[in-house]
Design a protein around this motif. Structure first.
Motif, short mmCIF file in Angstrom:
data_model
loop_
_atom_site.label_atom_id
_atom_site.label_comp_id
_atom_site.label_asym_id
_atom_site.label_seq_id
_atom_site.Cartn_x
_atom_site.Cartn_y
_atom_site.Cartn_z
N ALA A 169 -0.49 4.62 7.78
CA ALA A 169 -1.62 3.85 8.28
C ALA A 169 -1.21 2.56 8.96
N LEU A 170 -0.10 1.98 8.55
CA LEU A 170 0.36 0.72 9.14
C LEU A 170 1.70 0.88 9.85
N GLN A 197 -7.20 -1.45 8.66
CA GLN A 197 -6.17 -1.58 7.62
C GLN A 197 -5.99 -3.02 7.19
N PHE A 198 -6.06 -3.94 8.15
CA PHE A 198 -5.97 -5.37 7.80
C PHE A 198 -7.11 -5.76 6.87
N GLN A 199 -8.29 -5.19 7.13
CA GLN A 199 -9.45 -5.50 6.29
C GLN A 199 -9.21 -5.02 4.86
N GLN A 200 -8.67 -3.83 4.73
CA GLN A 200 -8.34 -3.32 3.39
C GLN A 200 -7.29 -4.21 2.72
N PRO A 213 -7.20 2.66 -0.26
CA PRO A 213 -7.14 3.98 0.39
C PRO A 213 -5.89 4.19 1.24
N ILE A 214 -5.34 3.14 1.84
CA ILE A 214 -4.16 3.31 2.69
C ILE A 214 -2.93 3.73 1.91
N PHE A 215 -2.94 3.55 0.58
CA PHE A 215 -1.80 3.95 -0.25
C PHE A 215 -1.95 5.37 -0.80
N LEU A 223 5.25 2.80 -1.80
CA LEU A 223 5.87 1.48 -1.66
C LEU A 223 6.45 1.28 -0.27
N TYR A 224 6.80 2.38 0.39
CA TYR A 224 7.37 2.26 1.72
C TYR A 224 6.35 1.68 2.69
N LEU A 225 5.07 1.91 2.44
CA LEU A 225 4.05 1.36 3.31
C LEU A 225 4.11 -0.16 3.33
#
Length: 394
Positions: A95-96, A169-172, A81-83, A201-203
């Motif tokens: 998100a990060l 986010q770490f969990q994901q 989901p964060i992507f 990809l920048y994430l």
């Protein structure tokens, strides 16, 4: 019939003698048309001959050649989901991101590997320059960002506590260890041949900065086991982009690896790593093959360039102008009216240059010979008119 033809020829000759200027203009125009057609034919033949020879060698010339099979979302790390971008257009790609630290690229053609504009972000220190990370600065940074309500006399501990802000986010992200063991990003360029979307990809770069910060904080507290877990999560940012195309993403991979290795150096310098963790790190890094990464980046850069040139060469004048809306009117009209044979000649020379660049890779010695000559490079062109002719190589 023969007499009619002779009479017609005589009339035409007489007409040409009566109007010498029109005759000259017509002859010049016809010569121009014939010359243009000859240039088009010659350049197209040269390009097609190169394509046939290159494909016989197994060279992949087009972005479509690098398309990989689809991966089910449940197994695809890039489907986290964060992507994703929400259905209403709201982006989750921050998100990060460290708070108010830098501006991430907004356009699809911005460079993901370039240094962000840093405003409030403290330094990470540098083993090469001999500077150490200032944990008190990071402690204050996170307090100002409202990630910490109170601080202690252990700045590194406070930084770790502040980074728990990213716990969901770490969990994901950690799903790469269990279910999402494969990765394939959806890149528009593979389907449309234009405007590579690099935002997801920048994430990975944003995530790498956070994992490197957490790794260094754990090393400052001499917690080698936790630091090794951070190292693995950081290495995943590199692994996730490893099979993605184009030179821009290849340079991103180098940047990710550089940040991670620099953090390892801090731990070595401080003797903070346990021997068992160092052995694991050595095993993990054994899979890193920079020369293969460089080959993929160069090969896909060639394919990206060829695909873009092919599409642009086949567009109409108006379609070309629309694609070049970021240029001024004069440049836009000039490039939009560019003859096809100029595209072909640029393609031939550029592909010879890519061949020369790829010949630098010495897989047997696990190295790249940067001293090997590249006679087709644009820098080798010294005649001004030729530099203008090969403008697409710049």
């Amino acid at each position: 019939m023969k007499e009619v033809l002779l009479e017609s020829a005589a009339d035409l000759t007489a007409l040409m003698r009566r109007h010498p200027w029109y005759t000259t203009m017509f002859a010049v125009a016809m010569l121009g048309v014939i010359s243009f057609a000859g240039l088009e034919w010659r350049s197209e033949r040269r390009w097609q001959r190169y394509v046939a020879e290159a494909e016989a060698r197994g060279v992949k010339l087009w972005m479509a050649d690098f398309t990989r099979p689809e991966i089910p979302d449940a197994e695809n790390f890039a489907a986290l989901p964060i992507f994703r971008v929400g259905s209403r257009g709201e982006s989750r790609l921050d998100a990060l991101a460290l708070p108010a630290a830098y501006r991430r690229p907004t356009g699809p053609r911005e460079n993901v590997y370039s240094t962000p504009t840093r405003r409030d972000l403290p330094g990470f220190g540098s083993t090469v320059k001999g500077t150490k990370i200032d944990w008190a600065d990071w402690q204050q940074y996170f307090k100002d960002a409202k990630f910490l309500e109170a601080t202690s006399d252990q700045p590194a501990t406070d930084v770790l506590r502040a980074l728990e802000h990213y716990a969901p986010q770490f969990q994901q992200w950690s799903e790469w260890r269990t279910t999402r063991t494969k990765c394939r990003f959806t890149l528009r360029h593979l389907e449309q041949g234009w405007d590579l979307d690099v935002a997801p990809l920048y994430l990975c770069r944003e995530a790498e900065m956070i994992f490197v910060l957490r790794l260094r904080a754990h090393l400052a507290l001499l917690d080698s086991t936790a630091a090794y877990a951070d190292f693995q999560d950081g290495l995943q940012a590199y692994q996730a982009t490893r099979e993605e195309p184009t030179l821009s993403i290849g340079l991103l991979r180098v940047a990710l690896l550089h940040m991670l290795v620099a953090a390892l150096g801090d731990g070595l310098q401080a003797h903070a790593w346990a021997d068992a963790d160092l052995r694991r790190i050595q095993e993990d890094l054994a899979s890193v093959r920079v020369w293969d990464d460089w080959r993929l980046a160069t090969e896909t850069s060639r394919a990206d360039w060829n695909t873009t040139m092919e599409i642009f060469a086949n567009l109409s004048f108006r379609e070309r102008e629309a694609k070049l809306e970021y240029l001024n009117a004069r440049e836009r009209r000039l490039l939009a009216a560019m003859p096809r044979f100029i595209f072909r000649d640029n393609q031939v020379r550029m592909n010879h240059f890519y061949d020369e660049m790829l010949a630098r890779i010495e897989t047997a010695h696990h190295t790249i010979d940067r001293t090997r000559q590249t006679p087709s490079a644009f820098e080798q062109i010294t005649v001004p008119s030729a530099q203008i002719y090969y403008l697409f190589m710049t």
